[in-house]
Design an enzyme around this catalytic site. Sequence first.
Site, short mmCIF file in Angstrom:
data_model
loop_
_atom_site.label_atom_id
_atom_site.label_comp_id
_atom_site.label_asym_id
_atom_site.label_seq_id
_atom_site.Cartn_x
_atom_site.Cartn_y
_atom_site.Cartn_z
CE1 TYR A 1 0.15 -8.35 -1.44
CE2 TYR A 1 -0.34 -6.08 -0.78
CZ TYR A 1 0.49 -7.18 -0.76
OH TYR A 1 1.65 -7.13 -0.05
CD GLU B 1 1.29 -5.85 3.42
OE1 GLU B 1 1.16 -5.61 2.21
OE2 GLU B 1 2.25 -6.50 3.86
CG ASP C 1 3.45 -8.65 -4.06
OD1 ASP C 1 3.75 -9.75 -4.58
OD2 ASP C 1 4.23 -8.03 -3.31
#
Length: 368
Positions: free
Chosen positions: A116, A33, A134
């Site tokens: 996020y 991520e 996102d």
Amino acid sequence: MNFSQTIIRWYNKNKRDLPWRHTNDPYKIWLSEIILQQTRVQQGLPYYETFVKKFPTVHHLAKAKEDVVMKTWQGLGYYSRARNLHHSAKFISKELKGIFPKEFDEIKKLKGIGEYTAGAIASFAFNKPHPVVDGNVFRVIARYFAITTQIDSTEGKKEFTRKAELLLDKKIPGIFNQAIMEFGAMQCVPQNPDCEKCPLKKSCKALAKSMVSSLPIKSKKNKIQTRYFNYFVIRRNGKILIKKRIENDIWKNLYDFPMIETKKEILPPLSRLLSEPLHRMELVGSDASLIERLGGVSIISVSKSFKHILSHQVIFARFWEVAESEHKKFIVNGTEINDGVYISESQLNKFPFPRLIEKYFDAKASKN
Ligand code: SF4
């Protein structure tokens, strides 16, 4: 079939086979991520693989030297991601005994992790019901519901997060989040999505209202700053002087050369850049290929201007090649700029450099 079921079905048929989709290990999901923030999958994939190989666990990453972590990140940009990753790895390894936090609020406390990323880790690794919003998710929701609220406004962020929460399949939040992100990345793409092939085409409001190309709406335009870097590539006894960037600026903790930043482009000769009377200057000529002598320091050549574009900045850099015949303080505008280490060319690959410096080395190598 409702929105969530359609998206999940599409995902099961069309998803890309990516390594972080085969693991529940929160460390690896976190790595992926962070790497994928601001980075395309194709560019991030080899970095993910290298990181996992070099630092298979959070303890390995925590124990690594900062230069090694930055070198492994080299070329990916947004270097604060690597610094924060390393910082949080040390915290997890030492303070949390290597156990990654499970709860959204605890995950969010880690340096470099926002809403996020915390939602992504909590849902992908621990199946916790947190939405992820996102850029891809903003686009899918804005189009599917024909929402015209600006996605980068406070109001917009709240509205889209609320929508994502309502859409979230609470039984399989991890799969749903991955599905909607992948749907935005592969099907509902920014330019010219193939709506004819879309499984949501019958209920998509943007398609019905011919608003696909105008959504989502963004308010702010990035303000681009132009900067002028004058680098001094100082060589002595076959070694080259590099220094670590320690200021709170771009490329913190990476290496470059002593540098003066100016408000406008400074063309040769050096007299435009250096101030008297720190050096006696004998100007031989104004052409970059001519030698300008400054006591024990000689300007061998001046490079062309290198243009380097970042998301918020455009940098024009010129490299002034300097040869020192003896160890000498190199003082420019009253400041000693000789604050680095001399290394041989064979050691260059041990230090992390910004892409701009690599471009300079590449240009040098292609000339030789
Ligand atoms: S129909 Fe087009 S705009 Fe609507 S969700 Fe599908 S791809 Fe996106």
